[in-house]
Design a protein around this motif. Structure first.
Motif, PDB file in Angstrom:
ATOM      1  N   PRO A  61       0.799  -1.308  -0.023  1.00 27.88           N
ATOM      2  CA  PRO A  61      -0.139  -0.224  -0.103  1.00 27.88           C
ATOM      3  C   PRO A  61       0.874   1.433  -0.080  1.00 27.88           C
ATOM      4  O   PRO A  61       0.108   2.318  -0.141  1.00 27.88           O
ATOM      5  CB  PRO A  61      -0.866  -0.237   1.351  1.00 27.88           C
ATOM      6  N   THR A  62       2.169   1.357   0.038  1.00 26.99           N
ATOM      7  CA  THR A  62       2.884   2.588   0.113  1.00 26.99           C
ATOM      8  C   THR A  62       3.993   2.637  -0.884  1.00 26.99           C
ATOM      9  O   THR A  62       4.580   1.670  -1.231  1.00 26.99           O
ATOM     10  CB  THR A  62       3.510   2.694   1.484  1.00 26.99           C
ATOM     11  N   ARG A  64       7.990   4.981  -1.081  1.00 23.50           N
ATOM     12  CA  ARG A  64       8.855   5.586  -0.267  1.00 23.50           C
ATOM     13  C   ARG A  64      10.186   5.669  -0.919  1.00 23.50           C
ATOM     14  O   ARG A  64      10.350   4.893  -1.712  1.00 23.50           O
ATOM     15  CB  ARG A  64       9.029   4.888   1.173  1.00 23.50           C
ATOM     16  N   PRO A 109       6.217   7.550   4.263  1.00 21.62           N
ATOM     17  CA  PRO A 109       5.599   6.238   3.545  1.00 21.62           C
ATOM     18  C   PRO A 109       4.142   7.291   3.017  1.00 21.62           C
ATOM     19  O   PRO A 109       3.616   8.092   3.641  1.00 21.62           O
ATOM     20  CB  PRO A 109       5.133   5.263   4.186  1.00 21.62           C
ATOM     21  N   LEU A 111       0.638   6.455   1.319  1.00 17.00           N
ATOM     22  CA  LEU A 111      -0.199   5.573   0.791  1.00 17.00           C
ATOM     23  C   LEU A 111      -1.088   5.811  -0.311  1.00 17.00           C
ATOM     24  O   LEU A 111      -1.352   6.874  -0.778  1.00 17.00           O
ATOM     25  CB  LEU A 111      -1.462   5.465   2.109  1.00 17.00           C
ATOM     26  N   LEU A 113      -4.192   3.869  -2.844  1.00 20.16           N
ATOM     27  CA  LEU A 113      -5.269   2.878  -2.771  1.00 20.16           C
ATOM     28  C   LEU A 113      -5.436   2.116  -4.150  1.00 20.16           C
ATOM     29  O   LEU A 113      -6.564   1.133  -4.119  1.00 20.16           O
ATOM     30  CB  LEU A 113      -6.571   3.599  -2.250  1.00 20.16           C
ATOM     31  N   ASP A 151       6.003  -0.256  -0.879  1.00 19.57           N
ATOM     32  CA  ASP A 151       5.903  -1.168   0.477  1.00 19.57           C
ATOM     33  C   ASP A 151       7.212  -1.272   1.108  1.00 19.57           C
ATOM     34  O   ASP A 151       7.526  -2.542   1.138  1.00 19.57           O
ATOM     35  CB  ASP A 151       4.896  -2.375   0.214  1.00 19.57           C
TER      36      ASP A 151
END
Length: 156
Positions: A61-62, A64, A109, A111, A113, A151
């Motif tokens: 979901p992330t 970075r 991070p 997020l 969807l 993620d």
């Protein structure tokens, strides 16, 4: 999971660059990929870099990355996720903005969807997304990005 060529060690492979974005010498100072990594991506104001697609699932979901801005502190780095809608058109969704300093730092991070759109009954539970990073704001920003991870907490 490192995004495709997310450490920029393979030059511009797997990335689409615009507005003067280019690979430069110098790696993020933490060397999370490898102690021998030696490249990062420079983004002058107005430049953008779009990754190639990566498969994400419900547990991804992330995104970075590591950032540095040696220019104007009033410039920002915008981050978007790109994914195809049901009709096959690519849609852009803003994920957020990143503020940078003169030294390398990890971003928070971010997020997204789009991984929730891959319903297991309709797909294999994954969907393909890409990420776009754009240097914006007041003139004078001098952004660098490196080690783009999807993620980054997977398996933790």
């Amino acid at each position: 999971v490192l995004a495709p060529n997310g450490g920029f060690e393979a030059g511009t492979a797997d990335w689409t660059l615009t507005g003067g974005a280019r690979i430069v010498a110098g790696n993020e100072s933490f060397h999370v990929g490898s102690s021998t990594d030696a490249s990062s991506l420079a983004l002058p104001m107005g430049a953008s870099a779009t990754s190639s697609e990566v498969c994400v699932g419900l547990l991804d979901p992330t995104v970075r990355l590591f950032v540095r801005n040696t220019g104007s502190p009033l410039s920002i780095l915008t981050v978007e996720v790109l994914a195809k809608d049901a009709s096959g058109r690519t849609q852009s969704t803003p994920l957020g903005i990143v503020l940078g300093t003169g030294s390398w730092q990890p971003s928070l991070p971010m997020l997204f969807l789009q991984n929730l759109k891959a319903l297991p009954r309709l797909t294999d539970g994954t969907t393909r997304v890409a990420f776009r990073f754009t240097a914006q704001g007041l003139p004078g920003g001098a952004w660098r990005i490196d080690d783009v991870y999807v993620d980054p907490f997977k398996g933790v």
